[in-house]
Design an enzyme around this catalytic site. Structure first.
Site, PDB file in Angstrom:
ATOM      1  N   GLU A 110      64.133  -7.029 -38.036  1.00  0.00           N
ATOM      2  CA  GLU A 110      64.441  -8.347 -38.083  1.00  0.00           C
ATOM      3  C   GLU A 110      65.625  -8.772 -38.937  1.00  0.00           C
ATOM      4  O   GLU A 110      65.572  -8.361 -40.211  1.00  0.00           O
ATOM      5  CB  GLU A 110      63.238  -9.276 -38.127  1.00  0.00           C
ATOM      6  CG  GLU A 110      62.143  -9.296 -37.328  1.00  0.00           C
ATOM      7  CD  GLU A 110      61.070  -9.895 -37.871  1.00  0.00           C
ATOM      8  OE1 GLU A 110      60.814 -11.212 -37.913  1.00  0.00           O
ATOM      9  OE2 GLU A 110      60.022  -9.103 -38.242  1.00  0.00           O
ATOM     10  N   LYS A 112      67.014 -10.953 -41.686  1.00  0.00           N
ATOM     11  CA  LYS A 112      66.411 -11.687 -42.844  1.00  0.00           C
ATOM     12  C   LYS A 112      67.230 -13.169 -42.964  1.00  0.00           C
ATOM     13  O   LYS A 112      68.392 -12.964 -43.611  1.00  0.00           O
ATOM     14  CB  LYS A 112      66.383 -10.645 -44.064  1.00  0.00           C
ATOM     15  CG  LYS A 112      65.652 -11.477 -45.233  1.00  0.00           C
ATOM     16  CD  LYS A 112      65.391 -10.548 -46.395  1.00  0.00           C
ATOM     17  CE  LYS A 112      64.623 -10.929 -47.536  1.00  0.00           C
ATOM     18  NZ  LYS A 112      64.720 -12.385 -47.937  1.00  0.00           N
ATOM     19  N   ASP A 114      68.504 -16.554 -44.322  1.00  0.00           N
ATOM     20  CA  ASP A 114      68.724 -16.959 -45.768  1.00  0.00           C
ATOM     21  C   ASP A 114      68.470 -18.389 -45.819  1.00  0.00           C
ATOM     22  O   ASP A 114      68.946 -19.314 -45.769  1.00  0.00           O
ATOM     23  CB  ASP A 114      70.085 -16.780 -46.065  1.00  0.00           C
ATOM     24  CG  ASP A 114      70.254 -16.873 -47.436  1.00  0.00           C
ATOM     25  OD1 ASP A 114      69.540 -16.699 -48.352  1.00  0.00           O
ATOM     26  OD2 ASP A 114      71.518 -16.845 -47.898  1.00  0.00           O
ATOM     27  N   TYR A 222      57.977 -15.224 -38.837  1.00  0.00           N
ATOM     28  CA  TYR A 222      58.258 -13.790 -38.971  1.00  0.00           C
ATOM     29  C   TYR A 222      56.882 -12.919 -39.312  1.00  0.00           C
ATOM     30  O   TYR A 222      57.107 -11.457 -39.097  1.00  0.00           O
ATOM     31  CB  TYR A 222      59.124 -13.150 -40.065  1.00  0.00           C
ATOM     32  CG  TYR A 222      58.781 -13.724 -41.520  1.00  0.00           C
ATOM     33  CD1 TYR A 222      57.838 -13.178 -42.148  1.00  0.00           C
ATOM     34  CD2 TYR A 222      59.759 -14.645 -42.383  1.00  0.00           C
ATOM     35  CE1 TYR A 222      57.496 -13.419 -43.449  1.00  0.00           C
ATOM     36  CE2 TYR A 222      59.486 -14.977 -43.463  1.00  0.00           C
ATOM     37  CZ  TYR A 222      58.363 -14.360 -44.304  1.00  0.00           C
ATOM     38  OH  TYR A 222      58.020 -14.698 -45.349  1.00  0.00           O
ATOM     39  N   LYS A 311      69.806  -5.138 -47.752  1.00  0.00           N
ATOM     40  CA  LYS A 311      70.536  -6.021 -48.175  1.00  0.00           C
ATOM     41  C   LYS A 311      71.972  -5.851 -47.782  1.00  0.00           C
ATOM     42  O   LYS A 311      72.648  -5.074 -47.647  1.00  0.00           O
ATOM     43  CB  LYS A 311      70.429  -6.636 -49.607  1.00  0.00           C
ATOM     44  CG  LYS A 311      69.382  -6.828 -49.792  1.00  0.00           C
ATOM     45  CD  LYS A 311      68.844  -8.323 -49.615  1.00  0.00           C
ATOM     46  CE  LYS A 311      67.791  -9.017 -50.430  1.00  0.00           C
ATOM     47  NZ  LYS A 311      68.230 -10.287 -50.896  1.00  0.00           N
ATOM     48  N   CYS A 405     107.727 -30.851 -51.345  1.00  0.00           N
ATOM     49  CA  CYS A 405     107.737 -29.759 -50.699  1.00  0.00           C
ATOM     50  C   CYS A 405     107.873 -28.611 -51.623  1.00  0.00           C
ATOM     51  O   CYS A 405     109.024 -28.375 -52.174  1.00  0.00           O
ATOM     52  CB  CYS A 405     108.283 -29.427 -49.231  1.00  0.00           C
ATOM     53  SG  CYS A 405     107.776 -27.804 -48.643  1.00  0.00           S
ATOM     54  N   CYS A 408     110.472 -26.407 -49.764  1.00  0.00           N
ATOM     55  CA  CYS A 408     112.057 -26.956 -49.238  1.00  0.00           C
ATOM     56  C   CYS A 408     112.454 -28.210 -50.102  1.00  0.00           C
ATOM     57  O   CYS A 408     113.547 -28.718 -49.693  1.00  0.00           O
ATOM     58  CB  CYS A 408     112.150 -27.183 -47.796  1.00  0.00           C
ATOM     59  SG  CYS A 408     111.201 -28.550 -47.210  1.00  0.00           S
ATOM     60  N   CYS A 423     104.426 -31.324 -45.442  1.00  0.00           N
ATOM     61  CA  CYS A 423     105.985 -31.338 -45.761  1.00  0.00           C
ATOM     62  C   CYS A 423     106.439 -31.972 -44.500  1.00  0.00           C
ATOM     63  O   CYS A 423     106.195 -31.743 -43.382  1.00  0.00           O
ATOM     64  CB  CYS A 423     106.252 -29.984 -45.966  1.00  0.00           C
ATOM     65  SG  CYS A 423     108.133 -29.676 -45.596  1.00  0.00           S
ATOM     66  N   CYS A 429     112.328 -26.702 -43.133  1.00  0.00           N
ATOM     67  CA  CYS A 429     111.498 -25.892 -44.087  1.00  0.00           C
ATOM     68  C   CYS A 429     111.291 -24.624 -43.822  1.00  0.00           C
ATOM     69  O   CYS A 429     110.856 -24.165 -42.726  1.00  0.00           O
ATOM     70  CB  CYS A 429     110.405 -26.623 -44.230  1.00  0.00           C
ATOM     71  SG  CYS A 429     109.096 -25.800 -45.492  1.00  0.00           S
TER      72      CYS A 429
END
Ligand code: I6G
Length: 672
Positions: A110, A112, A114, A222, A311, A405, A408, A423, A429
């Protein structure tokens, strides 16, 4: 209103909620649920003594009087041993086979999740308590918050429940909900959460269940922790299927695996899918599937001997900011990028991470020389998510956002209400020109092979290419090309041949290649199937553009403004004069095509055609091609190693065809 009718309404609402929150397959529109919910509320106001504990209106209650009480777990909530590589996984399998004196073990695998582990107690089928893992022996009673989570059944879906059932699972926040929650926090000037896990933890810790109720939390079961009055199935896998029948959400990627190799194959499969999952996972849990064998193996210290967590590489690590660079993107957006002391995160060494924009620098409060947390998941650009203030050094200095910018020197502008600073130089540019050209030649756009990033940068720096049109006149500058770095006779000829070949393109690719803001591949397809003629598309006003499927007012405005610009009109004219062509689709009314009105999704790997080719061909036959499976999908084309889309299509009973099937379909309609 009869009492029985009210009970039926509760049943109906709970069925709708189960379909939506547990099965991911809604059976009625939200409005219908809301309508019945309001009716139920009215009845309950009139007859307060009729209120049932499993009524959905009872999910959000009052604050517990004296905070969260500490409660001992009936059976301790254990931790898991970890494995960080295939070798330790094989050692685990070997150890178990030796202890059990068998030569083969079936495992249940399964993802895991978080999130936060939780234990839920049901007595006679009714939820009586939800307790956090705490130190494993006792945790906090957070029942009032748990009840607000719709995927937690208030009552088991059976008329013969066990006398007592304790279910263990994980509470988590899906990525999409987390992003929305953080966006809202930014909007309201509140603190954001660093990751979905912290957001889930913070939400469960709220003393006021009304706040928790607004957080998009999900619970996934689970294991069975404790049971009275029911004979448990012989395998962990069957136990989970029973939990699913009783109304719990279980992970749809749960699978059995044979031996250590099966476990390794499962790891490879999930590692690939990890970034596309709608929730964060930090590993895989492998369990000996047979309960009798689990009982023989028992526990060491506080962990079962019959389970292990493999992990994944960590997606977050700490490192130091060495400096901040300012990059100019295709649309002129100035992106601050943190230069980092290299750090291994998410499986690669990272030395740059995005800081997104000026507001984000302020929000994070990041300074040069600070220690920061860097997040990298899959192929997504690494980002700085947090400053570790405890470690701020004395030499930390402010980040100064440029006034003009950095490439340019043009003025910068910020549209009101937008975080991005741009910009104003456009194709004048150099940075914007380079990025526009990279996009123009990319695989899904004009697909010009041999015109890599380095070469584009040289061509722009040497002023050989000033607009996309100049690419098509490079054949006249063959000698100059030959004099360039790493450009031999062969590579120049190859490049010129692919430029020539690219002139023959498709209308949707051409529109995508123009790099109109917010017009991605899918929008370009939508625009070009609606407006089959370039002139019609160029002349369309916003009102006409929003008629196109999935085109909203903002995209419509970008498209309209783009085609209004004289420079863009000239570029398009130049490209057509240079010989760019596409085959005109026959003027067939959209609803006369063989797959008109049908929605297809293409997933998995195909061997004879690329996914893009298949999508193009399906669209040419009138189908709409979508990126995700829903109840509205007419057919899923599933290649090899198709993942969650396949599972979802199966659960929704969406017809599925494989590569052979789609080829037959395309053949039947003369598309290949
Ligand atoms: O923390 C956990 C996450 C997922 C678990 C777990 C799990 O199974 C998928 N299983 C056990 C047995 C334990 N912790 C102790």
């Amino acid at each position: 209103m009869m009492h029985q009718q009210m009970l039926d309404m509760i049943q109906q609402l709970n069925d709708y909620s189960y379909a939506y929150h547990v099965k991911d397959a809604p059976i009625v529109p939200d409005a219908e649920y809301d309508r019945i919910y309001r009716q139920l509320q009215e009845i309950e106001t009139k007859h307060p003594n009729w209120i049932q504990p499993d009524s959905p209106t009872q999910r959000v209650g009052e604050k517990p009087d004296s905070g969260f009480a500490n409660v001992a777990h009936t059976v301790p909530m254990l931790s898991l041993d970890n494995a960080f590589d295939n070798e330790s996984l094989s050692d685990f399998d070997q150890r178990i086979r030796k202890l059990l004196k068998v030569d083969h073990i079936t495992y249940c695998c399964e993802p895991k999740l978080d999130g936060l582990a939780i234990s839920l107690r049901y007595e006679e089928g009714r939820l009586v308590r939800g307790v956090t893992r705490g130190d494993g022996l006792s945790g906090e009673d957070i029942t009032s918050n748990i009840k607000t989570i719709y995927s937690v059944p208030m009552k088991l879906r059976t008329s013969t429940p066990p006398a007592v059932l304790e279910v263990r699972g994980e509470i988590y926040m899906p990525k999409e909900g987390f992003e929305k929650l953080n966006a809202l926090a930014v909007e309201q000037g509140e603190k954001t959460f660093v990751n979905p896990r912290n957001a889930a933890a913070g939400s469960l810790r709220q003393l006021d269940p009304k706040i928790t109720a607004k957080r998009p939390l999900v619970m996934c079961a689970y294991s069975i922790g404790y049971v009275e009055g029911w004979d448990q199935p012989k395998s962990h896998y069957e136990g989970l299927l029973q939990l699913s029948e009783w109304g719990f959400r279980i992970n749809d990627l749960m699978a059995k695996a044979e031996g250590a190799q099966g476990c390794i194959d499962y790891y490879e499969m999930l590692n690939e899918k990890r970034v596309d999952l709608s929730y964060d996972i930090d590993g895989i849990v492998y369990k000996v599937d047979q309960i009798a064998l689990q009982n023989q193996l028992g526990f060491i210290a506080r962990a079962p001997r019959w389970a292990i967590a493999r992990k994944f590489p960590a997606q977050e690590e700490m490192t130091r900011v060495l400096g901040v660079d300012f990059q100019v993107g295709r649309t002129g957006a100035i992106t601050p990028v943190a230069r980092l002391e290299p750090v291994f995160v998410g499986g690669v060494t990272v030395s740059n991470a995005t800081l997104h924009n000026k507001d984000e620098i302020a929000r994070l409060g990041v300074k040069i020389n600070d220690f920061v947390v860097v997040h990298r998941a899959g192929d997504v650009i690494p980002k700085v998510v947090q400053v570790v203030l405890d470690k701020r050094p004395d030499n930390a200095t402010d980040v100064i956002f440029p006034e003009a910018c950095p490439v340019c020197g043009s003025d910068l502008e910020q549209v009101e209400g937008e975080a991005v600073i741009r910009c104003t130089g456009g194709l004048v540019c150099g940075a914007q020109l380079k990025e526009s050209l990279k996009h123009f030649v990319s695989r899904k756009a004009m697909d010009i092979d041999g015109l890599g990033d380095k070469l584009i940068e040289q061509l722009v720096d040497q002023e050989l290419v000033k607009t996309p049109v100049d690419i098509f006149t490079l054949a006249e500058k063959k000698d100059t090309l030959l004099s360039m770095e790493r450009m031999g006779q062969k590579s120049v000829e190859k490049l010129l041949a692919s430029i020539e070949a690219a002139k023959n393109t498709q209308f949707n690719r051409f529109i995508y290649a123009l790099g109109i803001r917010e017009v991605g591949e899918a929008t370009a397809r939508a625009l070009t199937s609606y407006f089959t003629e370039l002139n019609d598309l160029m002349a369309a006003d916003q009102e006409a553009l929003v008629e196109v499927e999935d085109v909203g007012p903002i995209v419509a405005q970008h498209v309209h403004v783009f085609f209004e610009q004289e420079l863009n009109r000239e570029t398009i004219k130049g490209l057509l004069e240079a010989g760019v062509v596409w085959q005109k689709k026959q003027q067939i009314f959209a609803d006369e095509l063989p797959l008109s009105g049908k929605t297809y999704v293409v997933t998995g790997s195909l061997t004879q055609f690329s996914r893009d080719q298949v999508k193009d061909k399906l669209q040419a036959l009138g189908a709409k091609v979508s990126g995700s499976v829903s109840a509205k999908t007419d057919c899923l084309v599933a290649g090899e190693k198709a993942g969650s889309k396949l599972t979802k299509a199966q659960s929704l009973d969406v017809p599925i065809i494989d590569e052979e099937g789609v080829i037959a379909l395309l053949n039947q309609h003369g598309a290949i």
